[in-house]
Design an enzyme around this catalytic site. Structure first.
Site, PDB file in Angstrom:
ATOM      1  N   THR A  44      -6.911  -8.832  -0.209  1.00 17.86           N
ATOM      2  CA  THR A  44      -5.948  -8.514   0.848  1.00 17.86           C
ATOM      3  C   THR A  44      -5.781  -9.672   1.817  1.00 17.86           C
ATOM      4  OG1 THR A  44      -5.315  -6.924   2.560  1.00 17.86           O
ATOM      5  CG2 THR A  44      -7.647  -7.463   2.420  1.00 17.86           C
ATOM      6  N   ASN A  45      -4.607  -9.724   2.417  1.00 14.10           N
ATOM      7  CA  ASN A  45      -4.349 -10.675   3.498  1.00 14.10           C
ATOM      8  C   ASN A  45      -4.234  -9.940   4.817  1.00 14.10           C
ATOM      9  OD1 ASN A  45      -4.132 -13.152   2.041  1.00 14.10           O
ATOM     10  ND2 ASN A  45      -2.221 -12.377   1.171  1.00 14.10           N
ATOM     11  N   LYS A  49      -6.885  -4.101   7.492  1.00 14.29           N
ATOM     12  CA  LYS A  49      -7.439  -3.368   6.342  1.00 14.29           C
ATOM     13  C   LYS A  49      -8.861  -3.847   6.052  1.00 14.29           C
ATOM     14  CE  LYS A  49      -4.895  -3.120   2.677  1.00 14.29           C
ATOM     15  NZ  LYS A  49      -3.810  -3.256   1.674  1.00 14.29           N
ATOM     16  N   ASP A 105      -3.553  -0.649  -2.980  1.00 17.53           N
ATOM     17  CA  ASP A 105      -2.177  -0.567  -2.545  1.00 17.53           C
ATOM     18  C   ASP A 105      -2.039   0.764  -1.841  1.00 17.53           C
ATOM     19  OD1 ASP A 105       0.345  -1.591  -2.149  1.00 17.53           O
ATOM     20  OD2 ASP A 105       1.188  -0.481  -3.830  1.00 17.53           O
ATOM     21  N   HIS A 212      -6.561   8.047   4.528  1.00 20.56           N
ATOM     22  CA  HIS A 212      -6.386   7.872   3.079  1.00 20.56           C
ATOM     23  C   HIS A 212      -7.295   6.762   2.550  1.00 20.56           C
ATOM     24  CE1 HIS A 212      -3.891   5.356   5.499  1.00 20.56           C
ATOM     25  NE2 HIS A 212      -3.472   4.610   4.494  1.00 20.56           N
TER      26      HIS A 212
HETATM   27  P1  ITT Z   1      -2.018  -6.375   1.415  1.00 16.91           P
HETATM   28  O1  ITT Z   1      -1.017  -6.091   0.333  1.00 16.91           O
HETATM   29  O2  ITT Z   1      -2.168  -7.827   1.742  1.00 16.91           O
HETATM   30  O3  ITT Z   1      -3.317  -5.740   1.186  1.00 16.91           O
HETATM   31  P2  ITT Z   1      -0.288  -4.777   3.030  1.00 16.91           P
HETATM   32  O4  ITT Z   1       0.019  -4.812   4.491  1.00 16.91           O
HETATM   33  O5  ITT Z   1       0.862  -5.035   2.108  1.00 16.91           O
HETATM   34  O6  ITT Z   1      -1.503  -5.738   2.785  1.00 16.91           O
HETATM   35  P3  ITT Z   1      -0.630  -2.242   1.627  1.00 16.91           P
HETATM   36  O7  ITT Z   1       0.101  -2.820   0.493  1.00 16.91           O
HETATM   37  O8  ITT Z   1      -1.885  -1.525   1.337  1.00 16.91           O
HETATM   38  O9  ITT Z   1      -0.933  -3.358   2.751  1.00 16.91           O
HETATM   39  O10 ITT Z   1       0.234  -1.224   2.434  1.00 16.91           O
HETATM   40  C1  ITT Z   1       1.628  -1.368   2.490  1.00 16.91           C
HETATM   41  C2  ITT Z   1       2.142  -0.949   3.821  1.00 16.91           C
HETATM   42  O11 ITT Z   1       1.915   0.452   4.006  1.00 16.91           O
HETATM   43  C3  ITT Z   1       1.457  -1.614   5.016  1.00 16.91           C
HETATM   44  O12 ITT Z   1       1.995  -2.879   5.298  1.00 16.91           O
HETATM   45  C4  ITT Z   1       1.751  -0.602   6.105  1.00 16.91           C
HETATM   46  O13 ITT Z   1       3.051  -0.782   6.599  1.00 16.91           O
HETATM   47  C5  ITT Z   1       1.677   0.715   5.354  1.00 16.91           C
HETATM   48  N1  ITT Z   1       0.314   1.269   5.505  1.00 16.91           N
HETATM   49  C6  ITT Z   1      -0.685   1.252   4.608  1.00 16.91           C
HETATM   50  N2  ITT Z   1      -1.794   1.793   5.123  1.00 16.91           N
HETATM   51  C7  ITT Z   1      -1.483   2.168   6.390  1.00 16.91           C
HETATM   52  C8  ITT Z   1      -2.193   2.767   7.446  1.00 16.91           C
HETATM   53  O14 ITT Z   1      -3.482   3.085   7.338  1.00 16.91           O
HETATM   54  N3  ITT Z   1      -1.566   2.990   8.582  1.00 16.91           N
HETATM   55  C9  ITT Z   1      -0.277   2.658   8.737  1.00 16.91           C
HETATM   56  N4  ITT Z   1       0.471   2.079   7.808  1.00 16.91           N
HETATM   57  C10 ITT Z   1      -0.131   1.832   6.633  1.00 16.91           C
END
Ligand code: ITT
Length: 227
Positions: A44-45, A49, A105, A212
């Site tokens: 992850t970046n 998270k 994801d 989640h």
């Molecule tokens: P990486 O792919 O680099 O891990 P990302 O920001 O894209 O980081 P995800 O793919 O896991 O993270 O999640 C996609 C989007 O979903 C994220 O950018 C948020 O906008 C939303 N999201 C995921 N988990 C969340 C949370 O716990 N609270 C709020 N929004 C969340």
């Protein structure tokens, strides 16, 4: 001859002692190497998270970031499901670095929007700007009274030449205006069922106890503890 014999015996016992030390060091190294197996790279970046996951997993496992391994690549996420995207992340690290790793994801599924933003959560409005992404969600929902939604996470783990998946989700609803300043992403507009505060109005510890990601990471941590 006796004297030499004595010296030799003394030398022999010294050699034996040193051998014993070497064996001891090897045994310790083996233990350390076993510990090293618990170092995993999290694909992850997203610093939020990484913090959340390290807090949930605790100090029993060393979680390294992409930064820690000098990987600044934009790992492709072109799948149509959370599972496909999570696996794409670990496949990428395994193929490029041969590392044990996990990747997740996550996203928000809103029933009235047929599951959108889903796998497009990060760039729903066409950019990573969360203000715009939230605006688009609120605009698309309008005054629709069906506000049910859920956050989902799928984790892909690659360990000991095996592939595993762990899932977590939390049901809730989308409110009409942003509330709270903590967390990230869609947190200010999501209230989990059974609560009257958004994720962004909760402390990190509160969110981490029910989210989640916490559920999926909890399953991952339980699995890792058996290793
Ligand atoms: P990486 O792919 O680099 O891990 P990302 O920001 O894209 O980081 P995800 O793919 O896991 O993270 O999640 C996609 C989007 O979903 C994220 O950018 C948020 O906008 C939303 N999201 C995921 N988990 C969340 C949370 O716990 N609270 C709020 N929004 C969340």
């Amino acid at each position: 001859m006796l004297i030499f014999g004595g010296v030799n015996s003394w030398k022999d016992s010294n050699i034996l002692q040193r051998e014993e030390h070497c064996q001891q060091r090897e045994r310790t190294n083996k233990k350390l190497n076993l510990k090293k197996m618990l170092e995993l790279v999290f694909a992850t970046n997203n610093a939020h998270k990484l913090e959340e996951v390290q807090a949930i997993v605790g100090s029993a496992f060393i979680i390294k970031s992409l930064n820690d391994i000098d990987c600044s690549d934009d790992i492709p996420e072109t799948g149509e499901t959370f599972e496909e995207n999570a696996k794409q992340k670990t496949d990428y690290l395994v193929n490029k670095y041969g590392l044990y790793c996990f990747g997740d994801d996550s996203g928000l599924e809103i029933d009235a929007l047929n599951g959108e933003p889903g796998v497009y959560s990060a760039r729903y409005s066409g950019s990573r700007d969360m203000e715009k992404n939230i605006d688009l969600v609120l605009q698309k929902l309008g005054d629709n009274t069906n506000r049910t939604a859920r956050f989902k996470t799928v984790i892909s783990l690659y360990l000991n030449e095996q592939q595993h998946f762990f899932e977590g989700s939390i049901e809730g609803k989308i409110i009409e205006e942003r509330r709270g300043i903590d967390g990230f992403g869609y947190d200010p507009i999501f209230i989990p069922n059974g609560y009257d505060r958004t994720f962004a109005e909760m402390t990190a510890a509160e969110k981490n106890s029910i989210s989640h990601r916490a559920i999926a990471v909890g399953k991952l941590a339980t699995y890792l503890k058996t290793k």
